[in-house]
Design a protein around this motif. Structure first.
Motif, short mmCIF file in Angstrom:
data_model
loop_
_atom_site.label_atom_id
_atom_site.label_comp_id
_atom_site.label_asym_id
_atom_site.label_seq_id
_atom_site.Cartn_x
_atom_site.Cartn_y
_atom_site.Cartn_z
N GLU A 78 22.39 52.76 40.03
CA GLU A 78 23.30 52.70 41.46
C GLU A 78 24.19 51.64 41.55
N ARG A 79 23.34 50.27 41.24
CA ARG A 79 24.51 49.46 41.12
C ARG A 79 25.01 48.75 40.58
N MET A 80 25.95 48.74 40.53
CA MET A 80 27.16 48.63 39.52
C MET A 80 27.43 46.09 39.41
N ALA A 81 27.32 45.84 38.79
CA ALA A 81 27.10 43.93 38.39
C ALA A 81 28.11 44.19 37.63
N GLY A 82 29.20 42.39 38.21
CA GLY A 82 30.22 41.96 36.88
C GLY A 82 29.71 40.88 36.80
N TYR A 83 30.11 40.10 36.00
CA TYR A 83 29.36 39.00 35.39
C TYR A 83 30.73 38.17 34.51
N LEU A 84 30.85 37.28 34.71
CA LEU A 84 32.27 36.77 34.69
C LEU A 84 31.78 35.81 33.19
N VAL A 85 32.29 35.80 32.03
CA VAL A 85 31.68 34.79 31.50
C VAL A 85 32.52 34.09 30.99
N ILE A 86 32.37 32.72 30.98
CA ILE A 86 33.21 31.35 30.44
C ILE A 86 33.12 30.43 29.17
N GLN A 143 40.94 25.37 28.47
CA GLN A 143 41.39 23.93 28.77
C GLN A 143 42.03 24.13 29.39
N SER A 144 42.45 22.67 30.29
CA SER A 144 42.88 22.20 31.47
C SER A 144 43.06 23.61 32.42
N PRO A 145 41.75 23.30 32.97
CA PRO A 145 41.97 24.71 34.23
C PRO A 145 42.72 24.10 35.55
N THR A 146 42.66 24.58 36.30
CA THR A 146 43.57 24.37 37.24
C THR A 146 43.82 25.79 38.45
N MET A 147 44.00 24.67 39.58
CA MET A 147 43.24 25.86 40.86
C MET A 147 44.35 27.48 40.98
N ASN A 148 45.02 27.64 40.48
CA ASN A 148 46.15 29.00 40.57
C ASN A 148 45.27 29.61 39.54
N ARG A 149 45.01 29.52 38.17
CA ARG A 149 43.89 30.16 37.60
C ARG A 149 42.85 30.79 37.99
N ALA A 150 42.16 30.07 39.07
CA ALA A 150 40.84 29.55 39.34
C ALA A 150 41.46 30.97 40.88
N ARG A 151 42.43 30.44 41.17
CA ARG A 151 42.61 31.51 42.39
C ARG A 151 42.97 32.81 41.62
N HIS A 152 43.27 33.36 40.45
CA HIS A 152 43.95 34.57 40.79
C HIS A 152 43.06 34.96 40.32
N ILE A 153 41.86 34.27 38.91
CA ILE A 153 40.34 35.47 38.94
C ILE A 153 39.50 35.82 40.09
N ALA A 154 39.25 34.96 41.09
CA ALA A 154 38.78 34.60 42.98
C ALA A 154 39.31 36.10 43.42
N THR A 155 40.44 36.29 43.25
CA THR A 155 41.73 37.08 44.10
C THR A 155 40.74 38.59 43.36
N ARG A 156 41.42 38.65 42.43
CA ARG A 156 41.01 39.53 41.26
C ARG A 156 39.12 40.10 41.90
N LEU A 157 38.10 39.41 41.22
CA LEU A 157 37.24 39.56 41.38
C LEU A 157 36.69 40.82 43.30
N GLU A 159 38.55 41.67 45.46
CA GLU A 159 38.96 42.79 44.61
C GLU A 159 38.45 43.85 45.12
N LEU A 160 37.74 43.72 43.71
CA LEU A 160 36.47 44.76 43.10
C LEU A 160 35.36 44.81 43.81
N PHE A 161 34.93 43.33 44.34
CA PHE A 161 33.72 43.61 45.46
C PHE A 161 33.95 44.47 45.99
N LEU A 162 34.89 44.41 47.45
CA LEU A 162 35.31 44.70 48.45
C LEU A 162 36.26 46.14 48.40
N GLU A 163 35.72 46.92 47.25
CA GLU A 163 36.74 47.95 46.95
C GLU A 163 35.22 48.79 46.35
#
Length: 294
Positions: A78-86, A143-157, A159-163
């Motif tokens: 029943e549990r759904m896990a999400g994995y962010l692979v870098i 390459q060259s990770p930025t805060m904007n990318r991290a914020r977009h990724i975190a926001t989307r994930l 949302e999935l958790f809260l939903e």
């Protein structure tokens, strides 16, 4: 045995390759130092966020209930896990990509119901080739990770958790243990753990004691948490980027050392071939001289 000209050709080819490996080593070294500087520059900000959350929980332990929800009523399938692979966008970095993909396959892909999120072209290409579905393509370069990318990724994930589309969120990335070793690791990000949110003894946060939270502690907590998770994702992206270039530096250094060893061996072969050629020429001259004198 190869003649002197063939050996010279091999030596030239190896020297040209050494120029490339040395250049790649220098480029990776420069990018590694830049990424570490940027990470160090952001640490005070995210340390402040963590301290703020810790102090807020001390004043209002009930805050942020949604982010601490372990959903214990869900068990097993029943549990759904999400994995962010870098992963990386490029190869030539030793076992860097292999290690993180291997770890992902070991712990993240055992249940078809789990969700997979990937950063990095090599990871995307690998999972697509293996017909492993990727739920969200974060089509950012590694390459060259930025805060904007991290914020977009975190926001989307988040949302999935809260939903409640995912019940657990893990980040699989690579961190640098020391200058010679990198390690693929998996860290659980959501739900939050009270024991993971500790104060880092920031003087400014000491003023929070007895403070009033407007409009309320839970709202303040929910506003701060996305930045806290963004900081973790950004740190994972930068750590992976640093680990990639650290691995590439080691791989290029090993390649250069091997090339130098080959050059030494070919130099010995070249000298032998040249000596044999000179000896043969002397023998032919002597033999011709004797023939003419007779």
């Amino acid at each position: 045995m190869a003649n002197a000209r063939e050996i010279q050709g091999r030596m030239k080819s190896i020297k040209d390759t050494m120029k490339i490996t040395n250049a790649m080593y220098m480029v990776s070294s420069s990018k590694l130092q830049k990424a570490r500087r940027e990470l160090n520059n952001t640490k005070p900000y995210f340390s402040m966020i963590q301290d703020s959350l810790a102090k807020l929980l001390q004043e209002a332990p009930e805050a942020g209930g949604a982010y601490f929800d372990r959903r214990e009523h869900k068990e097993g399938a029943e549990r759904m896990a999400g994995y962010l692979v870098i992963t990386a966008d490029k190869g030539l970095a030793g076992a860097y990509n292999h290690n993180v993909i291997k770890l992902a396959q070991t712990i993240a892909l055992n249940d078809e119901a789990d969700m997979l999120f990937v950063v990095g072209q090599l990871g995307r290409h690998y999972f697509e080739k293996k017909d492993i579905p990727i739920d969200i393509h974060f089509n950012y370069t590694a390459q060259s990770p930025t805060m904007n990318r991290a914020r977009h990724i975190a926001t989307r994930l988040i949302e999935l958790f809260l939903e409640e589309k995912i019940d657990d969120l893990y980040v699989i990335y690579t961190k640098t243990v020391n200058s010679m070793t990198v390690e693929a690791v998996s860290k659980k990000v959501l739900p939050l753990q009270h024991e993971d949110i500790k104060t880092l003894e920031n003087d400014l946060v000491e003023h929070y004691e007895g403070a009033a939270f407007i409009p309320d502690a839970n709202t303040v907590f929910e506003i701060i948490v996305p930045d806290y998770i963004t900081g973790f994702v950004y740190g994972a992206l930068v750590e992976s980027f640093c680990s990639e270039h650290n691995s590439r530096m080691i791989a290029m250094q090993n390649a250069t050392d091997s090339a130098q060893k080959m050059l030494r061996e070919l130099s010995i072969q070249y000298n032998r071939a040249r000596q044999a050629s000179i000896t043969q020429e002397i023998t032919e001259v002597v033999s011709g001289s004797r023939f003419n004198s007779e």
